[in-house]
Design a protein around this motif. Structure first.
Motif, PDB file in Angstrom:
ATOM      1  N   ALA A  10      37.042  28.549  60.966  1.00 46.74           N
ATOM      2  CA  ALA A  10      36.858  27.295  60.079  1.00 46.74           C
ATOM      3  C   ALA A  10      38.296  26.511  59.967  1.00 46.74           C
ATOM      4  CB  ALA A  10      36.449  27.394  58.614  1.00 46.74           C
ATOM      5  N   SER A  11      39.298  27.187  59.721  1.00 50.49           N
ATOM      6  CA  SER A  11      40.864  26.629  59.812  1.00 50.49           C
ATOM      7  C   SER A  11      40.798  25.896  60.981  1.00 50.49           C
ATOM      8  CB  SER A  11      41.807  27.778  59.439  1.00 50.49           C
ATOM      9  OG  SER A  11      43.149  27.092  59.485  1.00 50.49           O
ATOM     10  N   GLY A  12      40.958  26.644  62.135  1.00 47.81           N
ATOM     11  CA  GLY A  12      41.033  26.280  63.465  1.00 47.81           C
ATOM     12  C   GLY A  12      40.370  25.163  63.936  1.00 47.81           C
ATOM     13  N   VAL A  13      39.085  25.125  63.550  1.00 44.81           N
ATOM     14  CA  VAL A  13      38.048  23.855  63.908  1.00 44.81           C
ATOM     15  C   VAL A  13      38.682  22.656  63.034  1.00 44.81           C
ATOM     16  CG1 VAL A  13      35.856  23.037  63.831  1.00 44.81           C
ATOM     17  CG2 VAL A  13      36.087  25.499  64.779  1.00 44.81           C
ATOM     18  N   GLY A  14      39.074  22.946  61.828  1.00 44.25           N
ATOM     19  CA  GLY A  14      39.355  21.845  61.024  1.00 44.25           C
ATOM     20  C   GLY A  14      40.538  21.246  61.512  1.00 44.25           C
ATOM     21  N   TYR A  15      41.582  22.004  62.029  1.00 44.47           N
ATOM     22  CA  TYR A  15      42.750  21.428  62.494  1.00 44.47           C
ATOM     23  C   TYR A  15      42.555  20.758  63.800  1.00 44.47           C
ATOM     24  CZ  TYR A  15      47.761  21.473  63.874  1.00 44.47           C
ATOM     25  OH  TYR A  15      48.930  21.051  64.307  1.00 44.47           O
ATOM     26  N   GLN A  16      41.786  21.190  64.592  1.00 45.36           N
ATOM     27  CA  GLN A  16      41.329  20.408  65.912  1.00 45.36           C
ATOM     28  C   GLN A  16      40.735  19.203  65.554  1.00 45.36           C
ATOM     29  OE1 GLN A  16      39.634  22.351  69.245  1.00 45.36           O
ATOM     30  NE2 GLN A  16      40.080  24.390  68.709  1.00 45.36           N
ATOM     31  N   THR A  17      40.160  19.072  64.421  1.00 44.11           N
ATOM     32  CA  THR A  17      39.287  17.814  64.038  1.00 44.11           C
ATOM     33  C   THR A  17      40.095  16.850  63.592  1.00 44.11           C
ATOM     34  OG1 THR A  17      37.250  19.371  63.738  1.00 44.11           O
ATOM     35  CG2 THR A  17      37.188  16.986  62.767  1.00 44.11           C
ATOM     36  N   VAL A  18      40.693  17.042  62.521  1.00 41.35           N
ATOM     37  CA  VAL A  18      41.412  16.310  61.732  1.00 41.35           C
ATOM     38  C   VAL A  18      42.781  16.567  61.343  1.00 41.35           C
ATOM     39  CG1 VAL A  18      39.686  14.334  61.025  1.00 41.35           C
ATOM     40  CG2 VAL A  18      40.035  16.649  59.769  1.00 41.35           C
ATOM     41  N   GLY A  19      43.371  17.524  61.799  1.00 46.05           N
ATOM     42  CA  GLY A  19      44.826  18.054  61.533  1.00 46.05           C
ATOM     43  C   GLY A  19      44.932  18.819  60.408  1.00 46.05           C
ATOM     44  N   ILE A  20      46.224  18.514  59.670  1.00 42.41           N
ATOM     45  CA  ILE A  20      46.496  19.422  58.442  1.00 42.41           C
ATOM     46  C   ILE A  20      45.324  19.591  57.512  1.00 42.41           C
ATOM     47  CG2 ILE A  20      48.226  20.183  56.708  1.00 42.41           C
ATOM     48  CD1 ILE A  20      49.337  20.763  59.500  1.00 42.41           C
ATOM     49  N   ARG A  21      44.824  18.371  57.068  1.00 44.92           N
ATOM     50  CA  ARG A  21      43.900  18.205  55.873  1.00 44.92           C
ATOM     51  C   ARG A  21      42.674  18.999  56.273  1.00 44.92           C
ATOM     52  NH1 ARG A  21      40.676  13.080  55.482  1.00 44.92           N
ATOM     53  NH2 ARG A  21      40.779  12.088  57.850  1.00 44.92           N
ATOM     54  N   GLY A  22      42.213  18.877  57.582  1.00 44.72           N
ATOM     55  CA  GLY A  22      41.059  19.629  57.952  1.00 44.72           C
ATOM     56  C   GLY A  22      41.115  20.901  58.193  1.00 44.72           C
ATOM     57  N   MET A  23      42.247  21.289  58.439  1.00 39.85           N
ATOM     58  CA  MET A  23      42.647  22.825  58.283  1.00 39.85           C
ATOM     59  C   MET A  23      42.347  23.501  57.059  1.00 39.85           C
ATOM     60  SD  MET A  23      46.457  24.976  58.999  1.00 39.85           S
ATOM     61  CE  MET A  23      46.981  23.899  57.561  1.00 39.85           C
ATOM     62  N   ILE A  24      43.049  22.835  55.976  1.00 36.28           N
ATOM     63  CA  ILE A  24      42.903  23.201  54.729  1.00 36.28           C
ATOM     64  C   ILE A  24      41.277  23.158  54.122  1.00 36.28           C
ATOM     65  CG2 ILE A  24      43.751  22.997  52.360  1.00 36.28           C
ATOM     66  CD1 ILE A  24      46.261  22.429  53.420  1.00 36.28           C
ATOM     67  N   ALA A  25      40.895  22.077  54.234  1.00 33.18           N
ATOM     68  CA  ALA A  25      39.684  21.533  53.979  1.00 33.18           C
ATOM     69  C   ALA A  25      38.577  22.610  54.613  1.00 33.18           C
ATOM     70  CB  ALA A  25      39.199  20.186  53.868  1.00 33.18           C
ATOM     71  N   GLY A  26      38.439  22.554  55.693  1.00 25.57           N
ATOM     72  CA  GLY A  26      37.452  23.669  56.382  1.00 25.57           C
ATOM     73  C   GLY A  26      37.468  24.763  56.052  1.00 25.57           C
ATOM     74  N   ALA A  27      38.695  25.592  55.916  1.00 26.28           N
ATOM     75  CA  ALA A  27      38.820  26.921  55.599  1.00 26.28           C
ATOM     76  C   ALA A  27      38.475  27.050  53.988  1.00 26.28           C
ATOM     77  CB  ALA A  27      40.421  27.306  55.505  1.00 26.28           C
ATOM     78  N   THR A  28      38.769  26.217  53.299  1.00 23.58           N
ATOM     79  CA  THR A  28      38.384  26.150  51.782  1.00 23.58           C
ATOM     80  C   THR A  28      36.894  26.198  51.648  1.00 23.58           C
ATOM     81  OG1 THR A  28      40.667  25.365  51.179  1.00 23.58           O
ATOM     82  CG2 THR A  28      38.779  25.230  49.462  1.00 23.58           C
ATOM     83  N   ALA A  29      36.443  25.107  52.337  1.00 26.17           N
ATOM     84  CA  ALA A  29      35.041  25.057  52.266  1.00 26.17           C
ATOM     85  C   ALA A  29      33.938  26.194  52.730  1.00 26.17           C
ATOM     86  CB  ALA A  29      34.329  23.794  52.884  1.00 26.17           C
ATOM     87  N   MET A  30      34.486  26.812  53.573  1.00 28.53           N
ATOM     88  CA  MET A  30      33.748  28.066  54.262  1.00 28.53           C
ATOM     89  C   MET A  30      34.012  29.140  53.261  1.00 28.53           C
ATOM     90  SD  MET A  30      32.430  29.813  56.696  1.00 28.53           S
ATOM     91  CE  MET A  30      32.556  28.771  58.239  1.00 28.53           C
ATOM     92  N   ALA A  31      35.173  29.357  52.454  1.00 28.31           N
ATOM     93  CA  ALA A  31      35.421  30.488  51.558  1.00 28.31           C
ATOM     94  C   ALA A  31      34.780  30.358  50.393  1.00 28.31           C
ATOM     95  CB  ALA A  31      36.711  30.839  51.600  1.00 28.31           C
ATOM     96  N   PHE A  32      34.705  28.985  49.783  1.00 30.05           N
ATOM     97  CA  PHE A  32      34.483  28.583  48.421  1.00 30.05           C
ATOM     98  C   PHE A  32      33.013  29.498  47.947  1.00 30.05           C
ATOM     99  CE2 PHE A  32      32.108  25.882  45.557  1.00 30.05           C
ATOM    100  CZ  PHE A  32      33.038  26.197  44.600  1.00 30.05           C
ATOM    101  N   PRO A  33      31.727  29.100  48.675  1.00 32.84           N
ATOM    102  CA  PRO A  33      30.428  29.492  48.211  1.00 32.84           C
ATOM    103  C   PRO A  33      30.348  31.054  47.744  1.00 32.84           C
ATOM    104  CG  PRO A  33      30.362  28.145  49.987  1.00 32.84           C
ATOM    105  CD  PRO A  33      31.577  28.627  49.891  1.00 32.84           C
ATOM    106  N   GLY A  34      30.940  31.876  48.744  1.00 32.47           N
ATOM    107  CA  GLY A  34      30.769  33.234  48.546  1.00 32.47           C
ATOM    108  C   GLY A  34      31.707  33.830  47.311  1.00 32.47           C
TER     109      GLY A  34
END
Length: 480
Positions: free
Chosen positions: A66-90
């Motif tokens: 998720a971090s890598g996909v987020g970084y490829q998508t929109v950069g730093i903010r995507g990296m942090i947001a993607g990784a956080t969104a993936m881990a948050f529910p569990g």
């Protein structure tokens, strides 16, 4: 346009986090379906790159993807947001249930087990589809046979113990290899051979050394265990030699993105500090917990099961969390909920540590949030460092070879995950009227039901999971 892509990526990661039962490698096909096939956030080639990088990096694999996909998508903010969104529910659900369990009994845990039967059956079908998809990607019959050989070989190496358990045989496994042992050996063969798998002069010695290592670390120890340090050292040295020779012989090298890497790591440090502020205010022991949390994440090379042993060593053996609380509460809740084992366990340990300071749920939640931040930041920062190295040397033959063979290797591991899910989440609830044959028939029915649903377009993934859970929940309560 960029804003829409960002929102789409984050909501997709968040959804996967809520429906992602099984964790680790079991989530790869789910992520691929949502990210590549449905929402087209990245291409299949980009996704395979992220899987490869995450597979050779310690930490929570889906968070890293998720971090890598987020970084490829929109950069730093995507990296942090993607990784956080993936881990948050569990992590959120784990903390929530730990709070509830402090006042409730084991009845809730039993009912969650009944729901897990259907969910596990659905995951098993998803894993099988991913494996068959791997064979379909083969370019010709020879490659198809090679993929099948790799998949079955990895499955037998990793799942031997589960196979004997299914068959009811009391036999000591010869291998029963861990994920990290299999992946590490595969990367050794590729690195030492410099990605030239037809190089007989290197492939034959690599295979012999790999076989000796398997026989050494396997349960039967057909090669004396005392030889293990020598074999591991030899494999490490030969891997470095092969990598250096490949780099020296490569005319195409990109500039190393040092500034970008430093900025990304700094962002993860700030991320951890912000989420840890309330916990630091409560107790200065939080600083030690942050260090231990990062260390445990870095040591978690080999998936969720491997992290349990790491967490026990760092949190239970040190006395920070009691053995009973760790396995009876934290681990049992984490295994029954969607999400990533590493993030759920670290959040759960944080809650236990914070709660026992003054017996306050609020303090427990604050330290749990700190644990959540550590788990995400550690995985995200490590994978971005590996990504920087890969970006510099992506044209090397060794990376091409890893990209070519990582999917059949992962597929073989997923076959063992499917078997483990059957044993632990399906047969694991057997009691009273729920015998093993009844649970087996129930699982096959749910798998067949979902297979029929897949043939109909328009049935959402979430509805399939809900229906599977409801069927097993109702059936188990009636039969019991």
């Amino acid at each position: 346009m960029g804003s829409n892509k960002f929102i789409s990526m984050v909501t997709t990661m968040l959804k996967i986090g809520f429906i992602g039962f099984g964790g680790g490698t079991a989530l790869i096909p789910v992520i691929e379906e949502e990210i590549v096939e449905k929402n087209h956030v990245v291409t299949e080639e980009q996704f395979n790159d992220e899987v490869m990088i995450a597979s050779i990096t310690p930490g929570a694999l889906p968070v890293e993807i998720a971090s890598g996909v987020g970084y490829q998508t929109v950069g730093i903010r995507g990296m942090i947001a993607g990784a956080t969104a993936m881990a948050f529910p569990g992590s959120f659900l784990t903390i929530l249930f730990l709070v509830i369990f402090s006042s409730a009994g084991d009845a809730i845990n039993t009912q969650i087990g009944y729901l897990a039967v259907g969910i596990s059956a659905f995951i098993i079908l998803t894993l099988i589809r991913y494996c068959t998809g791997t064979l379909q990607q083969a370019k010709n019959k020879k490659e198809w046979l090679l993929y099948l050989f790799i998949m079955l070989g990895v499955f037998l190496l990793s799942g031997e113990k589960n196979i004997y358990q299914i068959l009811g045989l009391s036999i000591t496994p010869i291998f029963a290899m861990s994920t990290i042992q299999i992946l590490g050996t595969a990367f050794f063969v590729i690195l030492f051979s410099k990605g030239e798998l037809r190089n007989i002069k290197r492939i034959i010695p690599a295979v012999i050394i790999a076989a000796m290592y398997f026989f050494c670390v396997g349960n039967a120890h057909l090669v004396p265990l005392a030889v293990k340090p020598f074999l591991m050292g030899l494999m490490a040295v030969l891997s470095i030699i092969g990598t250096v020779q490949t780099i020296m012989g490569s005319p195409h090298q990109k500039a190393f993105a040092g500034k970008s890497l430093a900025y990304s790591v700094l962002c993860w440090v700030v991320f951890t500090f912000i989420l840890s502020l309330p916990a630091i205010y409560i107790t200065r022991e939080t600083i030690r917990f942050i260090g231990t949390g990062f260390l445990s994440s870095i040591m978690s090379f080999g998936g969720g099961d491997a992290y349990l042993s790491v967490a026990q060593g760092l949190f239970v053996d040190s006395g920070a969390v009691s053995y009973k609380e760790f396995y009876s509460n934290i681990v049992s809740v984490a295994n029954a909920l969607p999400g990533l084992i590493l993030c759920k366990i670290l959040s759960g340990c944080g809650y236990a540590i914070g709660y026992h300071i003054h017996g306050s749920v609020v303090e427990g939640i604050f330290v749990a949030i700190c644990g959540f931040g550590c788990s995400v930041a550690a995985s995200g920062s490590i994978v971005i460092a590996v990504q920087a190295v890969y970006d510099k040397f992506e044209n090397l033959r060794i990376f091409a070879a890893v990209k070519h063979f990582i999917r059949p290797i992962i597929s073989g591991l997923l076959l063992n995950v499917a078997l483990s899910l059957y044993l632990s989440s399906i047969l694991g609830v057997a009691s009273g009227g729920l015998t093993a044959p009844i649970l087996c028939v129930m699982a096959l029915f749910i798998i067949g039901f979902n297979y029929l649903l897949e043939r109909k377009k328009g049935v959402h993934l979430l509805w399939k999971i809900i229906l599977s859970a409801v069927i097993s929940f109702v059936a188990c309560n009636i039969l019991i």
